[in-house]
Write a protein that holds these residues in place. Structure first.
Motif, short mmCIF file in Angstrom:
data_model
loop_
_atom_site.label_atom_id
_atom_site.label_comp_id
_atom_site.label_asym_id
_atom_site.label_seq_id
_atom_site.Cartn_x
_atom_site.Cartn_y
_atom_site.Cartn_z
N ARG A 172 0.81 -1.22 0.00
CA ARG A 172 0.00 0.00 0.00
C ARG A 172 0.85 1.27 0.00
O ARG A 172 0.35 2.36 -0.17
CB ARG A 172 -0.95 0.00 1.19
N ASN A 173 2.16 1.14 0.18
CA ASN A 173 3.04 2.29 0.21
C ASN A 173 3.60 2.66 -1.17
O ASN A 173 4.41 3.55 -1.28
CB ASN A 173 4.20 2.05 1.17
N PHE A 174 3.16 1.96 -2.20
CA PHE A 174 3.64 2.25 -3.55
C PHE A 174 2.84 3.37 -4.18
O PHE A 174 1.64 3.48 -3.99
CB PHE A 174 3.58 1.00 -4.43
N GLU A 175 3.53 4.20 -4.96
CA GLU A 175 2.89 5.32 -5.64
C GLU A 175 3.69 5.68 -6.89
O GLU A 175 4.78 5.17 -7.11
CB GLU A 175 2.84 6.55 -4.72
N ASP A 176 3.13 6.56 -7.68
CA ASP A 176 3.81 7.14 -8.84
C ASP A 176 4.33 6.11 -9.84
O ASP A 176 5.48 6.18 -10.28
CB ASP A 176 4.98 8.03 -8.40
N PRO A 177 3.51 5.15 -10.25
CA PRO A 177 4.01 4.18 -11.22
C PRO A 177 4.17 4.81 -12.61
O PRO A 177 3.40 5.67 -13.00
CB PRO A 177 2.91 3.11 -11.25
N ASN B 94 7.46 3.90 -7.03
CA ASN B 94 8.10 4.47 -5.85
C ASN B 94 7.47 3.89 -4.58
O ASN B 94 6.26 3.74 -4.49
CB ASN B 94 7.91 5.99 -5.88
N ASN B 95 8.29 3.57 -3.60
CA ASN B 95 7.81 3.16 -2.28
C ASN B 95 8.11 4.33 -1.33
O ASN B 95 9.26 4.53 -0.93
CB ASN B 95 8.52 1.89 -1.81
N TRP B 96 7.09 5.10 -1.02
CA TRP B 96 7.31 6.33 -0.25
C TRP B 96 7.83 6.05 1.16
O TRP B 96 8.58 6.86 1.71
CB TRP B 96 6.05 7.19 -0.19
N SER B 97 7.48 4.93 1.77
CA SER B 97 7.94 4.67 3.14
C SER B 97 9.42 4.27 3.18
O SER B 97 10.10 4.51 4.17
CB SER B 97 7.07 3.61 3.81
N GLN B 98 9.92 3.67 2.11
CA GLN B 98 11.34 3.29 2.05
C GLN B 98 12.17 4.33 1.30
O GLN B 98 13.40 4.26 1.32
CB GLN B 98 11.50 1.94 1.36
N ARG B 99 11.49 5.26 0.60
CA ARG B 99 12.16 6.28 -0.21
C ARG B 99 13.02 5.69 -1.30
O ARG B 99 14.08 6.20 -1.65
CB ARG B 99 12.99 7.22 0.66
N LYS B 100 12.57 4.57 -1.86
CA LYS B 100 13.27 3.89 -2.95
C LYS B 100 12.24 3.45 -3.98
O LYS B 100 11.07 3.30 -3.65
CB LYS B 100 14.04 2.68 -2.43
N ALA B 101 12.69 3.22 -5.20
CA ALA B 101 11.79 2.77 -6.25
C ALA B 101 12.28 1.46 -6.84
O ALA B 101 13.48 1.23 -6.95
CB ALA B 101 11.67 3.82 -7.35
N SER B 102 11.33 0.63 -7.24
CA SER B 102 11.64 -0.67 -7.81
C SER B 102 11.39 -0.68 -9.30
O SER B 102 10.49 0.00 -9.80
CB SER B 102 10.77 -1.75 -7.15
#
Length: 115
Positions: free
Chosen positions: A7-12, A26-34
């Motif tokens: 649920r913390n993913f955004e901005d695909p 982007n994973n806003w809680s980890q401040r990293k993107a996959s």
């Protein structure tokens, strides 16, 4: 993909190139993107690694300037002739680290602290 709170993913951002569908999210809680890929864009997404990580020094100029960002988000891609040629990102709360001898020269040359 490593287990994480979905649920913390955004901005695909999704695109098709090289015979695969790609997504950077982007994973806003980890401040990293996959970065993930899929043959059909629907199932069997495979984790390819981190697309970006603002805790790493990956924006480095030839004069030694390093941009560090608290967070990077809202990725976008520019596709030309079926290939990604540029990636855009929004950056926030960054600070810039530069060797002391390069600070004055960088100001004179108009370097900014953003991407």
């Amino acid at each position: 993909m490593p287990q994480t709170e979905l649920r913390n993913f955004e901005d695909p951002v999704v695109w098709y190139s090289g015979g695969l569908y790609h997504i950077v999210v982007n994973n806003w809680s980890q401040r990293k993107a996959s970065h993930l890929t899929s043959v059909d864009g629907i199932k069997d997404w495979k984790f390819q690694g981190l697309a970006y990580d603002p805790t790493k020094d990956f924006v480095r100029y030839t004069d030694g300037t390093v941009n560090r960002w608290h967070k990077l988000e809202r990725p976008g891609v520019l596709i030309e002739n079926g290939h990604v040629t540029a990636v855009t990102l929004a950056g926030g709360a960054g600070c810039c680290q530069r060797p002391a001898e390069g600070q004055r020269r960088a100001r004179q040359q108009g370097h900014r602290h953003s991407v």
